[in-house]
Design a protein around this motif. Structure first.
Motif, PDB file in Angstrom:
ATOM      1  N   ALA A 279       0.837  -1.210   0.000  1.00 17.16           N
ATOM      2  CA  ALA A 279       0.000   0.000   0.000  1.00 17.16           C
ATOM      3  C   ALA A 279       0.864   1.250   0.000  1.00 17.16           C
ATOM      4  O   ALA A 279       2.013   1.244   0.426  1.00 17.16           O
ATOM      5  CB  ALA A 279      -0.920  -0.002   1.214  1.00 17.16           C
ATOM      6  N   ASP A 280       0.279   2.328  -0.505  1.00 18.62           N
ATOM      7  CA  ASP A 280       0.942   3.628  -0.505  1.00 18.62           C
ATOM      8  C   ASP A 280      -0.123   4.712  -0.364  1.00 18.62           C
ATOM      9  O   ASP A 280      -1.283   4.414  -0.075  1.00 18.62           O
ATOM     10  CB  ASP A 280       1.788   3.823  -1.775  1.00 18.62           C
ATOM     11  N   GLU A 281       0.271   5.949  -0.566  1.00 20.18           N
ATOM     12  CA  GLU A 281      -0.676   7.058  -0.403  1.00 20.18           C
ATOM     13  C   GLU A 281      -1.840   6.948  -1.390  1.00 20.18           C
ATOM     14  O   GLU A 281      -2.974   7.277  -1.053  1.00 20.18           O
ATOM     15  CB  GLU A 281       0.047   8.394  -0.573  1.00 20.18           C
ATOM     16  N   TYR A 282      -1.564   6.490  -2.616  1.00 21.06           N
ATOM     17  CA  TYR A 282      -2.630   6.292  -3.596  1.00 21.06           C
ATOM     18  C   TYR A 282      -3.676   5.324  -3.040  1.00 21.06           C
ATOM     19  O   TYR A 282      -4.876   5.538  -3.193  1.00 21.06           O
ATOM     20  CB  TYR A 282      -2.048   5.770  -4.918  1.00 21.06           C
ATOM     21  N   THR A 283      -3.208   4.265  -2.388  1.00 18.69           N
ATOM     22  CA  THR A 283      -4.109   3.285  -1.788  1.00 18.69           C
ATOM     23  C   THR A 283      -5.049   3.967  -0.796  1.00 18.69           C
ATOM     24  O   THR A 283      -6.277   3.809  -0.871  1.00 18.69           O
ATOM     25  CB  THR A 283      -3.298   2.191  -1.059  1.00 18.69           C
ATOM     26  N   ALA A 284      -4.468   4.714   0.129  1.00 17.63           N
ATOM     27  CA  ALA A 284      -5.269   5.363   1.167  1.00 17.63           C
ATOM     28  C   ALA A 284      -6.244   6.366   0.561  1.00 17.63           C
ATOM     29  O   ALA A 284      -7.416   6.425   0.976  1.00 17.63           O
ATOM     30  CB  ALA A 284      -4.358   6.048   2.172  1.00 17.63           C
ATOM     31  N   ASN A 285      -5.787   7.140  -0.409  1.00 20.51           N
ATOM     32  CA  ASN A 285      -6.665   8.135  -1.023  1.00 20.51           C
ATOM     33  C   ASN A 285      -7.779   7.494  -1.838  1.00 20.51           C
ATOM     34  O   ASN A 285      -8.921   7.967  -1.826  1.00 20.51           O
ATOM     35  CB  ASN A 285      -5.859   9.108  -1.880  1.00 20.51           C
ATOM     36  N   THR A 286      -7.467   6.411  -2.529  1.00 20.88           N
ATOM     37  CA  THR A 286      -8.489   5.692  -3.300  1.00 20.88           C
ATOM     38  C   THR A 286      -9.568   5.154  -2.365  1.00 20.88           C
ATOM     39  O   THR A 286     -10.764   5.310  -2.626  1.00 20.88           O
ATOM     40  CB  THR A 286      -7.849   4.536  -4.097  1.00 20.88           C
ATOM     41  N   LEU A 287      -9.137   4.527  -1.284  1.00 21.97           N
ATOM     42  CA  LEU A 287     -10.097   3.974  -0.329  1.00 21.97           C
ATOM     43  C   LEU A 287     -10.914   5.076   0.331  1.00 21.97           C
ATOM     44  O   LEU A 287     -12.138   4.954   0.455  1.00 21.97           O
ATOM     45  CB  LEU A 287      -9.370   3.138   0.723  1.00 21.97           C
ATOM     46  N   ALA A 288     -10.257   6.143   0.744  1.00 25.83           N
ATOM     47  CA  ALA A 288     -10.974   7.232   1.403  1.00 25.83           C
ATOM     48  C   ALA A 288     -12.019   7.836   0.472  1.00 25.83           C
ATOM     49  O   ALA A 288     -13.161   8.085   0.889  1.00 25.83           O
ATOM     50  CB  ALA A 288      -9.995   8.300   1.878  1.00 25.83           C
ATOM     51  N   PHE A 289     -11.649   8.057  -0.782  1.00 26.57           N
ATOM     52  CA  PHE A 289     -12.608   8.653  -1.709  1.00 26.57           C
ATOM     53  C   PHE A 289     -13.788   7.720  -1.952  1.00 26.57           C
ATOM     54  O   PHE A 289     -14.948   8.143  -1.898  1.00 26.57           O
ATOM     55  CB  PHE A 289     -11.947   9.026  -3.036  1.00 26.57           C
ATOM     56  N   ARG A 290     -13.509   6.465  -2.195  1.00 27.59           N
ATOM     57  CA  ARG A 290     -14.593   5.504  -2.473  1.00 27.59           C
ATOM     58  C   ARG A 290     -15.522   5.363  -1.265  1.00 27.59           C
ATOM     59  O   ARG A 290     -16.750   5.323  -1.405  1.00 27.59           O
ATOM     60  CB  ARG A 290     -13.985   4.144  -2.843  1.00 27.59           C
ATOM     61  N   LEU A 291     -14.940   5.315  -0.066  1.00 23.13           N
ATOM     62  CA  LEU A 291     -15.759   5.192   1.140  1.00 23.13           C
ATOM     63  C   LEU A 291     -16.551   6.463   1.409  1.00 23.13           C
ATOM     64  O   LEU A 291     -17.708   6.395   1.842  1.00 23.13           O
ATOM     65  CB  LEU A 291     -14.886   4.812   2.336  1.00 23.13           C
ATOM     66  N   ASN A 292     -15.974   7.616   1.134  1.00 18.91           N
ATOM     67  CA  ASN A 292     -16.724   8.868   1.261  1.00 18.91           C
ATOM     68  C   ASN A 292     -17.890   8.895   0.286  1.00 18.91           C
ATOM     69  O   ASN A 292     -18.992   9.341   0.628  1.00 18.91           O
ATOM     70  CB  ASN A 292     -15.812  10.083   1.025  1.00 18.91           C
ATOM     71  N   TRP A 293     -17.660   8.435  -0.922  1.00 23.81           N
ATOM     72  CA  TRP A 293     -18.716   8.395  -1.936  1.00 23.81           C
ATOM     73  C   TRP A 293     -19.848   7.492  -1.450  1.00 23.81           C
ATOM     74  O   TRP A 293     -21.029   7.833  -1.544  1.00 23.81           O
ATOM     75  CB  TRP A 293     -18.133   7.906  -3.255  1.00 23.81           C
ATOM     76  N   GLY A 294     -19.490   6.334  -0.887  1.00 21.23           N
ATOM     77  CA  GLY A 294     -20.501   5.432  -0.359  1.00 21.23           C
ATOM     78  C   GLY A 294     -21.261   6.035   0.808  1.00 21.23           C
ATOM     79  O   GLY A 294     -22.479   5.878   0.919  1.00 21.23           O
ATOM     80  N   TYR A 295     -20.539   6.747   1.665  1.00 23.59           N
ATOM     81  CA  TYR A 295     -21.176   7.407   2.810  1.00 23.59           C
ATOM     82  C   TYR A 295     -22.217   8.417   2.325  1.00 23.59           C
ATOM     83  O   TYR A 295     -23.345   8.451   2.832  1.00 23.59           O
ATOM     84  CB  TYR A 295     -20.110   8.093   3.654  1.00 23.59           C
TER      85      TYR A 295
END
Length: 129
Positions: free
Chosen positions: A29-45
């Motif tokens: 994992a790297d920063e792209y990983t964290a940002n991808t997950l955060a964005f997708r989870l925010n979208w779901g929220y």
């Protein structure tokens, strides 16, 4: 603003975050990983609350967002990317909910949720929230 994409792109929107989540498990994992997950989870929220009015799902999404925040905070302290079993579970559940909402939402609803996420991110960057 048109929001069009193919069924292959629709599938990629689902698969990429799951692949990134696996990187937390395998150590790549790297920063792209964290940002991808955060964005997708925010979208779901946002979809759970604004598009579908699904309080149970939104509560699960809050747990998933809490998990990715913990991952990011741990990285700031240790310099390493990773997730506990509980964090991995919560983020996986959040991604699964987001996938299901994406399948049920119209393109217009998806775009509306995307715009809300972008607006929130802009406000955070400006220190407005």
């Amino acid at each position: 603003m048109p929001f069009r994409h193919s069924s292959q792109d629709d599938l990629a929107l689902q698969l990429v975050p799951h692949s990134e989540l696996e990187k937390l498990r395998d150590g790549s994992a790297d920063e792209y990983t964290a940002n991808t997950l955060a964005f997708r989870l925010n979208w779901g929220y946002v979809m759970a609350g604004e598009i579908f009015d699904a309080p149970e799902v939104r509560a699960d999404m809050e747990q998933a967002l809490s998990a990715i925040r913990s991952v990011k905070e741990r990285h700031q302290r240790t310099g390493k990317w990773g997730a506990s079993g509980a964090e991995f579970f919560e983020m996986g559940r959040g991604l699964n909910h987001t996938d299901e909402m994406q399948k049920a939402a119209t393109r217009r609803e998806q775009l509306e949720a995307l715009r809300i996420v972008n607006k929130i991110n802009e406000m955070k960057q400006k220190g407005q929230i």
